[in-house]
Design an enzyme around this catalytic site. Sequence first.
Site, mmCIF file in Angstrom:
data_model
loop_
_atom_site.group_PDB
_atom_site.id
_atom_site.type_symbol
_atom_site.label_atom_id
_atom_site.label_comp_id
_atom_site.label_asym_id
_atom_site.label_seq_id
_atom_site.Cartn_x
_atom_site.Cartn_y
_atom_site.Cartn_z
ATOM 1 C CG ASP A 25 -1.740 1.204 1.426
ATOM 2 O OD1 ASP A 25 -1.675 2.105 0.563
ATOM 3 O OD2 ASP A 25 -2.481 1.282 2.432
ATOM 4 C CE LYS A 93 -1.246 6.992 -3.743
ATOM 5 N NZ LYS A 93 -1.776 6.098 -2.698
ATOM 6 C CD GLU A 190 -4.936 3.655 -2.541
ATOM 7 O OE1 GLU A 190 -5.830 4.416 -2.132
ATOM 8 O OE2 GLU A 190 -3.792 4.049 -2.844
ATOM 9 C CG ASP A 218 -10.503 3.995 1.492
ATOM 10 O OD1 ASP A 218 -10.280 4.668 2.515
ATOM 11 O OD2 ASP A 218 -9.594 3.474 0.813
HETATM 12 MG MG MG Z 1 -6.055 4.927 2.560
#
Ligand code: MG
Length: 636
Positions: A25, A93, A190, A218
């Site tokens: 991740d 990112k 994700e 999420d």
């Molecule tokens: Mg997250």
Amino acid sequence: MSLLQIAEPQQSTKPHAHRYALGIDLGTTRSIVAVVRSGKASVIDAPETEDTLLPSVVYYGATSNTTPDSPVVGQQALQHLRDDPSNTIVSAKRFMGRSSDDIKFSHPYQLSGQQGEMPAFVTAQGHISPVQVSADILKTLAQRASQALPEDSIEGVVITVPAYFDEAQRQATKDAAKVAGLKVLRLLNEPTAAAVAYGLDASKQKDDDKSHLYLIYDLGGGTFDVSILKMTAGVFEVVATGGNSALGGDDIDRLIANWLLQQAGADPKKIRNEDKSYLAQQAKAYKQQLSDTDDITVNVEITQDNQTLHWQGKLTSTLLQEIIQPVTRRTIRVCEQVLRDAKLTKADLDEVILVGGSTRMPIIQHIVADFFDKQPLCHLNPDEVVALGAAQTAQQLISNHNNDHVLLLDVTPLSLGLETMGGLVEVLIPRNTPIPVTKRQVFTTYQDGQTGMVIHVVQGERETVENCRSLGRFELYGIPPMKAGLARIEVTFSIDANGQLTVSAEETTTNTKSQIAITPSYGLSDEQKEQLLMAGFEYAEADKQARSLIETKVEAEREILALQSAMQEFATLLNEQDQNALKQAIDSLQQAISSDDLANIEQAQASLKPLSDEFAARIMDQSIQQTMSGTKATDW
Ligand code: MG
Ligand code: ADP
């Protein structure tokens, strides 16, 4: 001669050596690595500190006596954030696959590079690209893993990316893995990874032929992702995704901080920056306390105009729910939109799954439960779920036994198409199409003798090119000269399992080919993406009208070109009067076209039609007479 084959060609030659695959991740603020051992996924911690979360921070300062091969990553790098912020790269990112034009958020870095390219950070150790920063983070995680696993046993990695990442951002992520020396088995969304961690695999539902639908909500620190997964007869597919990369727990903290300021009677404009960030920290702490209890006592002490403002009071869950409504409402709106995209209603969902630190808030759990009319799943550690799911997927990808038949599919976040005459977009792959996917469509030439064609690839939800995003263009040369409309140009859009788009064009009568892999040096910001999406909804009706005007204009222009070419070729079939009548009608049509008025154009087309029909009949007559001399067309 061997009679027994003991290993498949692509598998290890040592049949007993155990192979591992990592799930990573790669987060904006923190990253985690996990692996499946003895059939169970678990996160791998740092041997010295036993930390599982690695802050996604890398330090490239002058004072560090590091070589480029071992920069300071993680917790140690985080310590330089105060004393040397410009050499301490956080949130790399957000820069991945973006051009300088896309980077509109504030950051403390000096950037270098050409406009339209992914910029690099100017640091004491030189120009460091966001890809390099991500590679350094990935390397650190891979080192953790190789210390925890037998030597040379790591076969590859699955790296997760936000569902909203576009081609450029995905490509940058793959590049980072390459720089880190890792083999990418797959990039995985994700939310999809989270769903895998929750065990929604096909294997659990094997005997069941019915489709199951799951929605993953999420809500992290700075991002919000929603996706709907569908599982049918052993195939696990993402049917729709949506989200907002600027919505999360940080916004909740800001709302609470603002409320605290108001209570203290302070003017937000007069607050010092230190106080602001302190207040945000305080707000976060209060918020987290309220995840475990119903009311707390809160304190504010703020300096304004050299005066100290003091306030103490109560913050209850009920009040907090009101304060954070701007955030919760927006998340529900995204859910509604994703349901609309999937052409589903809330009642169709079998489960709703909560992921991300902010879903620890009982308020969020209640709001989601209320909206969906069902109790959401939220029992796994929201920090780890994504990495755990990635590890399970990675293991599946390298495992020999395909008992599970689990296929993980992703979807395209925005529609992909190409430019056709008049600046219109022809969509080949609509948004939310499961990938990998290949779509073909045949186009033709517009003008007589046209030997080249520009293929312009665009992304977006609007009908016209100028309102979509250009992804790239290429030319197809060497089309043999033919009459307009005779060439057959087959355009193929192909997206692989990682979201990589390749567009190719082929003139099929001659096999003339050309293609490009779309890897733009910059990507769309999520904000732009959201704009493109919203614009698609808002302008649907206006776009339809604009489209029919443009289509009519293109059609009329095509008619004129065809007529003019025929008038030259078959001039002998027209006397002067016919010639003039046609020319006049063409002139009026041309004028109507430039008037941009649909009714005018249609009227002019109607006046031209009998003349051009008559002319066409004569041409037909003549060509039939030429082939079957002695017979008249009217005899047929
Ligand atoms: Mg997250
Ligand atoms: P990201 O993936 O964006 O880095 P995470 O999923 O790790 O984010 O979630 C971080 C967010 O979760 C932060 O805003 C943090 O304040 C919030 N959070 C963590 N624990 C709790 C809690 N117990 N109650 C409320 N919010 C929490």
